[in-house]
Enzyme design. Structure first.
Site, mmCIF file in Angstrom:
data_model
loop_
_atom_site.group_PDB
_atom_site.id
_atom_site.type_symbol
_atom_site.label_atom_id
_atom_site.label_comp_id
_atom_site.label_asym_id
_atom_site.label_seq_id
_atom_site.Cartn_x
_atom_site.Cartn_y
_atom_site.Cartn_z
ATOM 1 N N ASP A 193 -28.296 1.475 0.824
ATOM 2 C CA ASP A 193 -27.853 1.168 -0.912
ATOM 3 C C ASP A 193 -27.377 0.192 -1.146
ATOM 4 O OD1 ASP A 193 -26.350 1.541 -2.554
ATOM 5 O OD2 ASP A 193 -24.850 2.744 -1.585
ATOM 6 N N ASN A 219 -27.570 8.301 -7.262
ATOM 7 C CA ASN A 219 -28.836 8.374 -8.084
ATOM 8 C C ASN A 219 -28.858 7.889 -9.717
ATOM 9 O OD1 ASN A 219 -30.198 11.107 -10.425
ATOM 10 N ND2 ASN A 219 -31.137 9.812 -9.012
ATOM 11 N N CYS A 249 -30.348 10.368 -3.408
ATOM 12 C CA CYS A 249 -29.248 9.161 -2.464
ATOM 13 C C CYS A 249 -27.485 9.878 -3.405
ATOM 14 C CB CYS A 249 -29.924 7.968 -3.575
ATOM 15 S SG CYS A 249 -29.521 7.627 -5.314
ATOM 16 N N CYS A 289 -29.522 4.372 -8.119
ATOM 17 C CA CYS A 289 -30.092 2.715 -7.601
ATOM 18 C C CYS A 289 -31.258 3.378 -6.855
ATOM 19 C CB CYS A 289 -29.364 1.974 -6.583
ATOM 20 S SG CYS A 289 -28.525 1.317 -7.800
ATOM 21 N N ARG A 290 -31.823 3.939 -5.967
ATOM 22 C CA ARG A 290 -32.651 4.416 -4.707
ATOM 23 C C ARG A 290 -33.476 5.506 -5.628
ATOM 24 N NH1 ARG A 290 -29.029 4.676 -0.080
ATOM 25 N NH2 ARG A 290 -27.616 5.975 -1.377
ATOM 26 N N SER A 291 -33.140 6.580 -5.923
ATOM 27 C CA SER A 291 -33.675 7.858 -6.271
ATOM 28 C C SER A 291 -34.342 7.703 -7.279
ATOM 29 C CB SER A 291 -32.731 8.962 -5.578
ATOM 30 O OG SER A 291 -31.835 8.959 -6.393
#
Ligand code: 4NP
Length: 148
Positions: free
Chosen positions: A118, A10, A7, A12-14
């Site tokens: 995001d 690196n 993401c 929050c999402r990934s």
């Protein structure tokens, strides 16, 4: 099978995708290697966002020990699949690819051109983002198992 989740930050999402995927593949004893990285370098070496750590913990996953890394060109050869969260990540990663061999490893994490939103600027997004990522991780394992 080596899979890299990517993401922007690196944090929050990934990291969610990495932690969930690793937990699930380990449960099944698949022996796959799962990692994550960000196309931006602002958060390198930092733990995931506290909101990602918290939502993961609520659902039984520990992502607290993961640390942010910056995506680099060497990662094209180190992984079989590079799964990106949104179209900006796709553009930024593909920009660094040298050839077709590298480009073909890069895919959107979700199906059919969908992006993982995001959640950084909205606390309320962390739970729906978590659930979407968890669901897709389960699907991905089923899709990739026959290829491993
Ligand atoms: P991520 O979210 O890409 O899911 O880790 C973000 C984290 C940090 C920033 C942007 C997005 N940031 O601008 O610092």
């Amino acid at each position: 099978m080596k899979i890299l989740m990517v993401c922007l930050g690196n944090i929050c999402r990934s990291p969610l995708a990495e932690g969930i995927m690793r937990h699930l593949v380990d449960e099944q004893g698949l022996g796959w290697h799962i990692a994550s990285a960000g196309t931006g370098d602002w958060h390198v070496n930092q733990p995931a966002d506290r909101r990602s750590i918290a939502v993961a913990k609520n659902f039984g996953y520990d992502i607290s020990k993961q640390r942010a890394r910056h995506f680099n060109k060497q990662m094209f050869d180190a992984y079989d699949y590079i799964l990106v969260m949104d179209q900006n990540n796709l553009r930024d990663v593909l920009r660094l690819a040298d050839d077709h061999e590298q480009r073909k490893k890069v895919k959107l994490f979700l199906t059919e051109e969908n992006e993982v939103t995001d959640p950084y600027f909205d606390d309320r997004l962390f739970e729906p983002v978590f659930l979407e990522i968890e669901e897709r991780c389960k699907q991905l394992i089923q899709e990739l198992k026959p290829l491993s």
